[in-house]
Design an enzyme around this catalytic site. Structure first.
Site, short mmCIF file in Angstrom:
data_model
loop_
_atom_site.label_atom_id
_atom_site.label_comp_id
_atom_site.label_asym_id
_atom_site.label_seq_id
_atom_site.Cartn_x
_atom_site.Cartn_y
_atom_site.Cartn_z
N ASN A 1 1.30 54.51 -33.53
CA ASN A 1 2.00 54.15 -34.77
C ASN A 1 3.46 54.56 -34.62
OD1 ASN A 1 2.38 53.50 -37.60
ND2 ASN A 1 2.33 55.70 -38.03
N HIS B 1 6.61 55.84 -36.86
CA HIS B 1 6.81 56.44 -38.19
C HIS B 1 8.27 56.86 -38.32
CE1 HIS B 1 5.81 58.51 -41.87
NE2 HIS B 1 6.48 59.55 -41.43
N SER C 1 9.41 58.59 -34.89
CA SER C 1 8.46 59.11 -33.90
C SER C 1 7.41 58.05 -33.60
CB SER C 1 7.73 60.34 -34.46
OG SER C 1 8.64 61.30 -34.95
C1 GRF Z 1 9.57 50.93 -39.89
O1 GRF Z 1 10.55 51.75 -40.45
C2 GRF Z 1 8.44 51.75 -39.34
O2 GRF Z 1 8.86 52.98 -38.80
C3 GRF Z 1 7.62 52.02 -40.57
O3 GRF Z 1 7.68 50.82 -41.30
C4 GRF Z 1 8.86 50.12 -40.96
C5 GRF Z 1 8.44 48.78 -40.48
O4 GRF Z 1 9.55 47.93 -40.24
N1 GRF Z 1 6.28 52.45 -40.22
P1 GRF Z 1 9.32 46.50 -39.58
O5 GRF Z 1 8.23 45.81 -40.40
O6 GRF Z 1 8.90 46.71 -38.16
O7 GRF Z 1 10.62 45.80 -39.70
#
Ligand code: GRF
Length: 213
Positions: free
Chosen positions: A110, A112, A139
């Site tokens: 994932n 994050h 991360s």
């Molecule tokens: C990103 O900031 C990711 O870290 C978080 O959700 C957001 C997703 O952005 N988990 P995208 O849909 O990839 O543009």
């Protein structure tokens, strides 16, 4: 040359991290084959990016599904049908049931938007600002049943500047996320990462510190 890593990507929205993976794969920088993009939101922009790129999609609406475990089991069965080697959660905004994660331990990551273990969950940019942090970041970690709690492979840091608000931080971090995620998937595709004996290993040695991108 080994076969490209078969990757499934799960998205709930915009899908810019997915787009970064698609672009890196197309440029030849990433030895992967994105075999399916799945979403709990049929209207997710990320699904459209996948369709535009000719990638198979699974849209399984979670709205009104009260039995979370049954929903997750169905979603993961649909994904498993594409026989991925790795599942990437890229803006997938659901907490997953422990039962579906078990068989994927060490094969699901994932991204994050915080420097874990700081700020699991939501509103990470605002929480970093409220805490007066000098550094913020993103991360990539392996997924366990604990929310944003699995072992962290790598992070990317940015400085918090005077006048930053949550939107400014998010915008400055996003391109760093794209690089970070692509790098981590590349390392995994190259067979450089393993999760053994409860510990991440990189290039055959236990990881003593989070990698920095
Ligand atoms: C990103 O900031 C990711 O870290 C978080 O959700 C957001 C997703 O952005 N988990 P995208 O849909 O990839 O543009």
């Amino acid at each position: 040359m080994p076969a490209p890593l078969r990757v499934a990507v799960l998205v709930s929205g915009r899908g810019s991290n997915l787009q970064a993976l698609i672009a890196a794969q197309r440029s030849g920088a990433l030895p992967i084959d994105i075999v399916v993009v799945a979403s709990n939101k049929p209207a997710a922009e990320g699904l459209r990016h996948a369709q535009d790129a000719g990638i198979a999609t699974v849209a399984l609406d979670a709205t009104g599904r009260r039995d979370r475990a049954a929903y997750d089991a169905e979603l993961f069965a649909r994904i498993a049908a594409f026989t991925p080697d790795l599942i990437v959660l890229a803006g997938f905004m659901r907490v997953l049931d422990a039962a579906v994660l078990g068989p994927w331990a060490g094969r699901i990551i994932n991204i994050h938007p915080s420097l874990l273990p700081k700020y699991p969950g939501l509103h990470t940019h605002q929480r970093a600002l409220d805490a007066g942090d000098a550094l913020h970041g993103a991360s990539v970690h392996f997924v366990t049943a604990e929310l944003d709690g699995g072992p962290v492979l790598a992070c990317s840091e940015i400085a918090i500047e005077t006048g930053d608000d949550a939107d400014a931080l998010a915008a400055r971090l996003l391109p760093r996320e794209h690089v970070l995620l692509c790098r981590c998937v590349q390392w995994i595709a190259e067979g450089r990462v393993a999760w053994q004996d409860d510990r991440l290993h990189f290039d055959g040695a236990p990881l003593t510190d989070v990698l920095r991108v």
